[in-house]
Design an enzyme around this catalytic site. Sequence first.
Site, PDB file in Angstrom:
ATOM      1  N   GLY A  77       0.775  -1.246   0.000  1.00  0.00           N
ATOM      2  CA  GLY A  77       0.000   0.000   0.000  1.00  0.00           C
ATOM      3  C   GLY A  77       0.800   1.285   0.000  1.00  0.00           C
ATOM      4  N   GLU A 116       3.762   4.254   6.279  1.00  0.00           N
ATOM      5  CA  GLU A 116       2.538   3.474   6.033  1.00  0.00           C
ATOM      6  C   GLU A 116       1.543   4.271   5.208  1.00  0.00           C
ATOM      7  OE1 GLU A 116       0.997   0.877   5.834  1.00  0.00           O
ATOM      8  OE2 GLU A 116       1.151  -0.457   7.548  1.00  0.00           O
ATOM      9  N   ASP A 117       0.736   3.572   4.429  1.00  0.00           N
ATOM     10  CA  ASP A 117      -0.346   4.238   3.705  1.00  0.00           C
ATOM     11  C   ASP A 117      -1.496   4.558   4.647  1.00  0.00           C
ATOM     12  OD1 ASP A 117      -0.717   1.519   4.041  1.00  0.00           O
ATOM     13  OD2 ASP A 117      -1.858   1.237   2.205  1.00  0.00           O
ATOM     14  N   ASP A 130      -5.112   1.642  10.457  1.00  0.00           N
ATOM     15  CA  ASP A 130      -6.539   1.420  10.696  1.00  0.00           C
ATOM     16  C   ASP A 130      -6.698   0.923  12.139  1.00  0.00           C
ATOM     17  OD1 ASP A 130      -9.169   0.495  10.623  1.00  0.00           O
ATOM     18  OD2 ASP A 130      -9.020  -0.354   8.639  1.00  0.00           O
ATOM     19  N   LYS A 163      -7.198   6.123  10.907  1.00  0.00           N
ATOM     20  CA  LYS A 163      -8.609   6.038  11.304  1.00  0.00           C
ATOM     21  C   LYS A 163      -8.667   5.952  12.823  1.00  0.00           C
ATOM     22  CE  LYS A 163     -10.150   3.399   7.222  1.00  0.00           C
ATOM     23  NZ  LYS A 163     -10.641   2.083   6.761  1.00  0.00           N
ATOM     24  N   PHE A 173     -14.221   2.698   4.456  1.00  0.00           N
ATOM     25  CA  PHE A 173     -13.268   2.090   3.536  1.00  0.00           C
ATOM     26  C   PHE A 173     -12.863   3.063   2.432  1.00  0.00           C
ATOM     27  CE2 PHE A 173     -11.854  -0.595   0.047  1.00  0.00           C
ATOM     28  CZ  PHE A 173     -10.969  -1.423   0.716  1.00  0.00           C
ATOM     29  N   ASP A 190      -5.879  -0.568  -1.927  1.00  0.00           N
ATOM     30  CA  ASP A 190      -6.610  -1.421  -2.868  1.00  0.00           C
ATOM     31  C   ASP A 190      -7.973  -1.851  -2.355  1.00  0.00           C
ATOM     32  OD1 ASP A 190      -5.439  -3.231  -0.859  1.00  0.00           O
ATOM     33  OD2 ASP A 190      -6.284  -4.796  -2.138  1.00  0.00           O
TER      34      ASP A 190
HETATM   35  P1  IMP Z   1      -4.456  -2.288  10.307  1.00  0.00           P
HETATM   36  O1  IMP Z   1      -5.890  -2.574  10.645  1.00  0.00           O
HETATM   37  O2  IMP Z   1      -4.038  -0.945  10.848  1.00  0.00           O
HETATM   38  O3  IMP Z   1      -3.565  -3.395  10.759  1.00  0.00           O
HETATM   39  O4  IMP Z   1      -4.357  -2.201   8.737  1.00  0.00           O
HETATM   40  C1  IMP Z   1      -3.987  -3.316   7.996  1.00  0.00           C
HETATM   41  C2  IMP Z   1      -3.959  -3.042   6.528  1.00  0.00           C
HETATM   42  O5  IMP Z   1      -5.305  -3.058   6.060  1.00  0.00           O
HETATM   43  C3  IMP Z   1      -3.419  -1.694   6.075  1.00  0.00           C
HETATM   44  O6  IMP Z   1      -2.028  -1.686   5.958  1.00  0.00           O
HETATM   45  C4  IMP Z   1      -4.074  -1.589   4.694  1.00  0.00           C
HETATM   46  O7  IMP Z   1      -3.317  -2.310   3.751  1.00  0.00           O
HETATM   47  C5  IMP Z   1      -5.402  -2.267   4.915  1.00  0.00           C
HETATM   48  N1  IMP Z   1      -6.488  -1.280   5.117  1.00  0.00           N
HETATM   49  C6  IMP Z   1      -6.983  -0.808   6.257  1.00  0.00           C
HETATM   50  N2  IMP Z   1      -7.981   0.080   6.026  1.00  0.00           N
HETATM   51  C7  IMP Z   1      -8.108   0.150   4.673  1.00  0.00           C
HETATM   52  C8  IMP Z   1      -8.981   0.897   3.782  1.00  0.00           C
HETATM   53  O8  IMP Z   1      -9.840   1.699   4.159  1.00  0.00           O
HETATM   54  N3  IMP Z   1      -8.779   0.690   2.452  1.00  0.00           N
HETATM   55  C9  IMP Z   1      -7.849  -0.162   1.946  1.00  0.00           C
HETATM   56  N4  IMP Z   1      -7.026  -0.871   2.749  1.00  0.00           N
HETATM   57  C10 IMP Z   1      -7.156  -0.725   4.097  1.00  0.00           C
END
Ligand code: IMP
Length: 225
Positions: A91, A145-146, A149, A177, A198, A205
Amino acid sequence: MYRREFGCFRSDFTITIFLLPAISLLFKPIIPLKIVLLPLKLDDKVLQINDKTFEIFIRKEEIQAEIASLAARLEADYAGKEVVFIAVLNGAFMFAADLMKQFRSPCEITFVKVSSYKGMNSSGRVDEVIGLNTEIKDKHVIIVEDIVDTGITMEKLFTLLSVEKPASLEIVTLLHKPEAFKGTHTPTYIGFSIPNKFVVGYGLDYDELGRNTEHIYQLKGETTH
Ligand code: IMP
């Protein structure tokens, strides 16, 4: 009759062959090319991926302006320090590239993936960082990081990188978020704090599609910005 028809044909022909190019040449300097391309640009407003329709949420101009300000903050905070950026694939590839172009101090950049596989620890799973071939001991490391979440991915990466004893370890993320966040390491540098919806585009993606856009999109109908 025959003559008139011929005459008519000749005048249409003259207009087509000689006058239209002349008219277009005359107007070319005052009709900007943008107007001709505008209908193509409007297509960017909507992104269709499989069954889902997305609309623009954060425009490319806002993204680039925010990246410039993040880079300026990083440059100031890390002046004179040896910095290693560690970007998380897939990402963060676009964000990392644009951030690097704006960050003008000397630095290293490397790309990693965080993987989780079945192992022997208490939770039954073992996390690992794939692709880290840069020595980070005593260096100032910034994870790129992109999106953060729930923060679970970041938590794993933070723990794994801390073992290597960097001089400092911070996180820069384009999107965060806060409502979904459950981690303990809140990113120090955040581009945009967004609602728990989302999003896709600019590296992010949906079913592995949609990463190759300049804007960030949200599901159509979800008005959150
Ligand atoms: P985490 O929940 O912070 O561990 O996020 C895990 C991964 O989920 C991130 O690195 C993104 O690749 C993906 N992700 C989380 N939220 C989104 C979203 O809104 N759109 C697309 N990918 C997401």
